[in-house]
Design an enzyme around this catalytic site. Sequence first.
Site: not given
Ligand code: ADP
Length: 542
Positions: A330, A444
Amino acid sequence: MLGSMQNWPLLCTKIIDHAALLHPHRTVTTRSVEGPIHTTTYAELRSRSLRVAKRLEKHGVKYGDRVATLAWNTWRHMEVWYGLLGLGAIYHTVNPRLFHDQIVWIVNDAEDRLLFVDLTFLPVIEKYIAEMPTLEQVIVLTDAEHMPATTLPNAVPYEEWLKDADDDFAWAEFDENTAAGLCYTSGTTGHPKGVLYSHRSNVIHAFQASQMDMFGCGSRDVIMPVVPMFHANCWSLAFTAPMVGAALVMPGAKLDGASVYEMLQIGKVTLTAAVPTVWQMLLGHMEAKKLKLDHLERVVIGGAACPRAMTEKFEKVYDVRVAHAWGMTETSPLGTICSIKPETAALDIEARLDLQVKQGVPPFGVEMKITDDRNVERPRDGRAFGRLKVRGPAIAGGYFKGMGKENFGEDGFFDTGDVATIDPNGYMQITDRAKDVIKSGGEWISTIDLENLAIAHPDVLEAAVIGVAHPKWDERPLLIIVPKPGRSPTREGILAYYEDKIAKWWMPDDVVFIEEIPHTATGKIQKMTLRDRFRGYVLPTA
Ligand code: ADP
């Protein structure tokens, strides 16, 4: 009063025009799906993209039509993107790692007219084709020589299909807000949701990505996106690399440690990007074979939290700088990168490695805040947790066909579904997905923090932490571990490793050892599956 500057629409095709004019001989080197290494240039790639556009038009593809790709990172895949962009049609990247039902569902939801498919996925499409009635033709990304027998009625090899058009074609011109690309999020619950990028958002995002404190890249770089073009818009690299005139290396279908290593070396790659699991395979391979990296300078790691131990290995053993990145489909997808600001430049190596566990700082154009459940902003003190919300010109303002309206607030902010802290220097740290965070006695606990620590243990290959029901505290952490091959860590040894590193009440209540942790189509730990598997698990403290 309006300004009197030119109205120069931000169209993606202008990027490839620029690369072909100013960096015509810069190479795009691919490990082809057929096997051999293939090399082309930006000048040639643009010429063939013009042919793709002309050929698509001949088929009847129009402004606004969606066309699917089920393909690896190759020069042909890039030509298809730019060819579609040049008509105002939309590249729809389908993630081949999705389940059957999801692939069929998104192709139908997008109403894709054509499908460009790599040889690897042809058998899959043969099986699904009957359920995808909007597809008029399948074009197989290969030449006549490598075209296999297929049950698909009118499938053609790409190179034959392309022969029907020359490059005497002019890109269509239209408003910069025209849709450019469509990418669905994996959606752990419910149907996947489509994010519809525009030309404007892609161009702005590529400008953002190239900034010094983001990828910091230029024409002297050789960039290898190991992150697939079907994962979150390829983290902008199909646009950023030609925009800055950097050479590209495309890894094709082989993403194992040995193959990635080989491409890094033969392509003289200086900058690369992918999810942590890819780097875990590469590091494992290099360690086992006692290899070093001769050219690589920077590695972008994101899509899931990058453990400190991984950053440490890249930096200390291989002398490669790590850029920890956060983003999502997004957000085009880059939201933050953990770059070093003057405020943090004086840190010694250990303190800097601690800092790099954070996901970092957003570029201009990504506004970020954390809020409580009533949308009241929480302090930027590095301690308060809150729901992470973002807004900006390259961030989704809604999903395709109006799904998921609840994620978009009236104040223009998109609720990422992540929980994070922001420190006084502006560094954001993801503590969890909102649905994964453990609520213990009203407080949390961050599962990501606990996982990062566990993975630093010498006997641990992979770790996941989930909340398990507890009669007194509602939920308590259960640590799930995949040991490294040939190692047998113990529960006591692992828990002792946590001592003094975390608050006492964060200590996992139990440790279990399993053979494999399940992953989603984009390489994330499937916590839902783990929660299902360990539902009813009785903790020793219960
Ligand atoms: P999908 O939702 O299709 O699996 P995305 O790449 O859009 O693929 O996923 C996004 C999510 O991935 C983020 O909202 C977050 O939760 C996680 N994410 C992305 N980068 C990181 C990071 N560096 N550290 C922790 N979580 C991450």
